[in-house]
Scaffold this motif. Structure first.
Motif, PDB file in Angstrom:
ATOM      1  N   GLN A 341      37.127  18.543  80.010  1.00 22.41           N
ATOM      2  CA  GLN A 341      36.317  17.879  79.972  1.00 22.41           C
ATOM      3  C   GLN A 341      36.119  15.690  80.019  1.00 22.41           C
ATOM      4  OE1 GLN A 341      37.667  16.077  75.689  1.00 22.41           O
ATOM      5  NE2 GLN A 341      35.985  17.069  75.123  1.00 22.41           N
ATOM      6  N   ARG A 342      37.165  15.682  80.655  1.00 20.89           N
ATOM      7  CA  ARG A 342      37.658  14.359  81.095  1.00 20.89           C
ATOM      8  C   ARG A 342      36.944  14.661  82.712  1.00 20.89           C
ATOM      9  NH1 ARG A 342      42.323   9.957  82.359  1.00 20.89           N
ATOM     10  NH2 ARG A 342      41.298   9.847  79.770  1.00 20.89           N
ATOM     11  N   ALA A 343      37.002  15.654  83.679  1.00 26.00           N
ATOM     12  CA  ALA A 343      36.188  15.589  84.715  1.00 26.00           C
ATOM     13  C   ALA A 343      34.673  16.220  84.051  1.00 26.00           C
ATOM     14  CB  ALA A 343      36.887  17.062  85.852  1.00 26.00           C
ATOM     15  N   GLY A 344      34.179  16.256  83.059  1.00 27.23           N
ATOM     16  CA  GLY A 344      32.909  16.109  82.842  1.00 27.23           C
ATOM     17  C   GLY A 344      32.674  17.577  83.451  1.00 27.23           C
ATOM     18  N   ARG A 345      33.530  18.886  83.175  1.00 22.26           N
ATOM     19  CA  ARG A 345      33.677  19.914  83.143  1.00 22.26           C
ATOM     20  C   ARG A 345      33.192  21.155  81.653  1.00 22.26           C
ATOM     21  NH1 ARG A 345      36.292  19.297  88.009  1.00 22.26           N
ATOM     22  NH2 ARG A 345      37.966  19.827  86.837  1.00 22.26           N
ATOM     23  N   PHE A 346      33.705  20.468  80.970  1.00 18.26           N
ATOM     24  CA  PHE A 346      33.930  21.167  79.701  1.00 18.26           C
ATOM     25  C   PHE A 346      32.878  20.989  78.689  1.00 18.26           C
ATOM     26  CE2 PHE A 346      36.110  22.278  75.664  1.00 18.26           C
ATOM     27  CZ  PHE A 346      36.729  22.507  75.906  1.00 18.26           C
ATOM     28  N   LYS A 347      32.238  22.462  78.591  1.00 15.50           N
ATOM     29  CA  LYS A 347      30.831  21.525  78.434  1.00 15.50           C
ATOM     30  C   LYS A 347      31.094  23.345  76.685  1.00 15.50           C
ATOM     31  CE  LYS A 347      28.745  20.234  81.350  1.00 15.50           C
ATOM     32  NZ  LYS A 347      28.674  18.707  81.168  1.00 15.50           N
ATOM     33  N   VAL A 348      29.769  22.103  75.553  1.00 18.89           N
ATOM     34  CA  VAL A 348      30.798  23.255  74.370  1.00 18.89           C
ATOM     35  C   VAL A 348      29.068  23.380  74.139  1.00 18.89           C
ATOM     36  CG1 VAL A 348      30.941  22.191  72.030  1.00 18.89           C
ATOM     37  CG2 VAL A 348      32.077  21.476  73.515  1.00 18.89           C
ATOM     38  N   ILE A 349      28.455  24.777  73.692  1.00 24.41           N
ATOM     39  CA  ILE A 349      27.321  24.801  74.088  1.00 24.41           C
ATOM     40  C   ILE A 349      27.064  24.735  71.930  1.00 24.41           C
ATOM     41  CG2 ILE A 349      26.071  27.302  73.459  1.00 24.41           C
ATOM     42  CD1 ILE A 349      27.009  26.096  76.749  1.00 24.41           C
ATOM     43  N   GLY A 350      25.543  24.222  72.350  1.00 23.23           N
ATOM     44  CA  GLY A 350      25.371  23.953  70.978  1.00 23.23           C
ATOM     45  C   GLY A 350      24.895  22.378  70.397  1.00 23.23           C
ATOM     46  N   ALA A 351      26.597  21.207  71.514  1.00 25.80           N
ATOM     47  CA  ALA A 351      26.934  20.671  71.096  1.00 25.80           C
ATOM     48  C   ALA A 351      26.237  19.514  70.846  1.00 25.80           C
ATOM     49  CB  ALA A 351      27.647  19.837  71.664  1.00 25.80           C
ATOM     50  N   SER A 352      25.124  19.436  71.907  1.00 26.54           N
ATOM     51  CA  SER A 352      23.573  18.348  71.346  1.00 26.54           C
ATOM     52  C   SER A 352      22.581  18.782  70.399  1.00 26.54           C
ATOM     53  CB  SER A 352      22.800  18.328  72.753  1.00 26.54           C
ATOM     54  OG  SER A 352      22.227  19.769  72.827  1.00 26.54           O
ATOM     55  N   ARG A 353      22.724  20.194  69.952  1.00 25.20           N
ATOM     56  CA  ARG A 353      21.900  19.400  68.696  1.00 25.20           C
ATOM     57  C   ARG A 353      22.354  19.054  67.366  1.00 25.20           C
ATOM     58  NH1 ARG A 353      17.931  23.903  70.594  1.00 25.20           N
ATOM     59  NH2 ARG A 353      18.597  24.364  72.483  1.00 25.20           N
ATOM     60  N   GLU A 354      21.623  18.781  66.664  1.00 26.62           N
ATOM     61  CA  GLU A 354      21.471  18.554  65.409  1.00 26.62           C
ATOM     62  C   GLU A 354      22.528  19.290  64.160  1.00 26.62           C
ATOM     63  OE1 GLU A 354      19.735  14.661  62.611  1.00 26.62           O
ATOM     64  OE2 GLU A 354      18.836  14.980  64.584  1.00 26.62           O
ATOM     65  N   ASP A 355      22.692  19.073  63.344  1.00 21.59           N
ATOM     66  CA  ASP A 355      23.229  18.991  62.176  1.00 21.59           C
ATOM     67  C   ASP A 355      21.765  19.636  61.101  1.00 21.59           C
ATOM     68  OD1 ASP A 355      25.279  20.728  63.501  1.00 21.59           O
ATOM     69  OD2 ASP A 355      26.787  19.485  62.669  1.00 21.59           O
ATOM     70  N   PRO A 356      21.557  19.616  60.264  1.00 16.83           N
ATOM     71  CA  PRO A 356      20.585  20.504  59.597  1.00 16.83           C
ATOM     72  C   PRO A 356      21.067  19.850  58.181  1.00 16.83           C
ATOM     73  CG  PRO A 356      21.085  22.781  59.716  1.00 16.83           C
ATOM     74  CD  PRO A 356      21.463  21.778  60.815  1.00 16.83           C
ATOM     75  N   ARG A 357      22.667  20.047  57.932  1.00 14.23           N
ATOM     76  CA  ARG A 357      23.109  19.193  56.474  1.00 14.23           C
ATOM     77  C   ARG A 357      24.889  18.260  57.361  1.00 14.23           C
ATOM     78  NH1 ARG A 357      22.554  23.589  52.809  1.00 14.23           N
ATOM     79  NH2 ARG A 357      21.568  25.182  53.835  1.00 14.23           N
ATOM     80  N   GLN A 358      24.318  17.270  56.779  1.00 16.49           N
ATOM     81  CA  GLN A 358      25.737  16.300  57.096  1.00 16.49           C
ATOM     82  C   GLN A 358      26.661  16.905  55.518  1.00 16.49           C
ATOM     83  OE1 GLN A 358      26.128  14.330  58.620  1.00 16.49           O
ATOM     84  NE2 GLN A 358      23.961  13.390  58.802  1.00 16.49           N
ATOM     85  N   LYS A 359      28.020  16.156  56.716  1.00 15.38           N
ATOM     86  CA  LYS A 359      29.432  17.270  55.638  1.00 15.38           C
ATOM     87  C   LYS A 359      28.445  17.449  53.905  1.00 15.38           C
ATOM     88  CE  LYS A 359      33.686  16.003  54.591  1.00 15.38           C
ATOM     89  NZ  LYS A 359      35.311  15.036  55.279  1.00 15.38           N
TER      90      LYS A 359
END
Length: 359
Positions: A341-359
């Motif tokens: 993650q620190r090296a920038g190689r750990f990818k979380v698929i879909g993390a850039s998408r906005e959640d349609p619902r808040q908590k």
């Protein structure tokens, strides 16, 4: 939209002076206190006055710059906890500093109190810590929740569920404790919050207690609700003004995820039932707080000495080399994850998408 009024109607928990002082004296039942009974009575009178006037936070100072109401009186306890969290966040963000993993022993069992024997969870915690220390540059430290049962002055008081009234009423960090008027002091969470905040990875190792996570783990979990959507500015709600908090939430609240992005590992062990369910429960909770799973090898549920006598369970763990190695693998998977993650190689698929619902 106008906020609904807070619902009321539960019976009062207030004590009269006689009952309050009777309960207060119970902590001094040892005959060794007999020679100072008069002093205790004077102290009890002061405690009663604090209780009667609800002096929850007797030491305060003005909030100052950076708060919605700089002139509001905030608890010094809370301000110190906030400063510790800010320092921990700086350590977390410092890319020149060490990577950190917090390994949590979730068992309350210890040879230093009634059970008379260490827990298997603690042994697994040490196995995990040693693997990380010996095979990676990541700094691993242990949070031993068994000290709630074995160490004087260690408490995690129960969550009061402020969040369920309105999210902004739940302050980050928690402002419910200490409550000096109720004697709800020596709360450990103000030390625990910064340890979570500074960590790049969290590893929880818990036994199964009656189909659930252990009592210490659940207490910690509940008190971490403020880290997930909690309000970092108590002056917005003028302390604990429930109606004001409801209106703020109705007007729009962003539910800040204060621990988002940290990686996690979960190891659960049981004797007869429930290990898979508890592992799922803990992992689901961490995911909901926007922590990130470190991968399939970092999540583990196993039985040690399945349907065998409890008296010989440590011997079963001695023989189970496979589960020991699986715990090492889980810890190393987490360490590898934080390095990637620190090296920038750990990818979380879909993390850039906005959640349609808040908590």
């Amino acid at each position: 939209m106008a906020a609904p009024m807070p619902r009321e109607g539960m019976p009062s928990p207030r004590l009269d002076e006689t009952e309050f002082k009777s309960r207060y004296r119970q902590q001094f039942c040892d005959p060794a206190f007999d020679k100072v009974r008069e002093d205790i009575e004077r102290i009890a009178a002061v405690a009663w006055d604090s209780y009667r006037h609800s002096r929850k936070s007797p030491l305060t100072k003005k909030a100052g710059p950076g708060f919605a109401d700089p002139n509001y009186d905030l608890s010094i306890d809370w301000l110190e906890a906030r400063a510790a969290i800010a320092a921990a966040q700086s350590r977390y963000e410092d890319r020149s500093g060490p990577l950190r993993i917090l390994i949590i022993n979730g068992s309350s069992r210890s040879e230093h109190t009634c059970p008379g024997e260490m827990s298997k969870s603690y042994r697994l915690t040490e196995i995990a810590r040693s693997a990380v220390a010996e095979q990676t540059p990541v700094k691993a430290t242990i949070l031993d929740l068994s000290r709630l049962a074995s160490e004087y002055g260690r408490n995690i008081h129960p969550c009061k569920a402020c969040f369920s009234t309105a999210a902004p009423l739940c302050h980050w960090p928690c402002s419910c404790y200490p409550n000096h008027s109720l004697g709800q002091v020596q709360d450990w969470m103000n030390d625990i919050y910064p340890r979570w905040v500074e960590a790049h990875g969290i590893m929880i190792i818990s036994p199964v207690n009656w189909y659930q996570a252990s009592s210490p783990v659940k207490l910690m979990m509940d008190r971490l609700v403020c880290a997930d959507g909690g309000n970092p500015d108590p002056t917005l709600t003028q302390g604990k003004d429930a109606r004001r908090a409801k209106q703020i939430e109705m007007d729009g609240w962003d539910y800040p995820r204060h621990l988002a992005g940290r990686l996690f590992s979960v190891v659960v062990h049981g004797d007869v039932e429930g290990a898979e369910n508890v592992r799922r429960s803990l992992a689901d909770w961490l995911r909901f707080m926007k922590l990130v799973p470190a991968g399939p090898h970092a999540e583990l549920d196993r039985y040690i000495g399945y349907w065998k006598p409890y008296a010989s369970s440590h011997d079963e763990l001695d023989r189970d080399n496979d589960v020991q190695q699986e715990v090492r693998n889980a810890a190393l998977a987490l360490a590898e994850g934080v390095m990637e993650q620190r090296a920038g190689r750990f990818k979380v698929i879909g993390a850039s998408r906005e959640d349609p619902r808040q908590k």
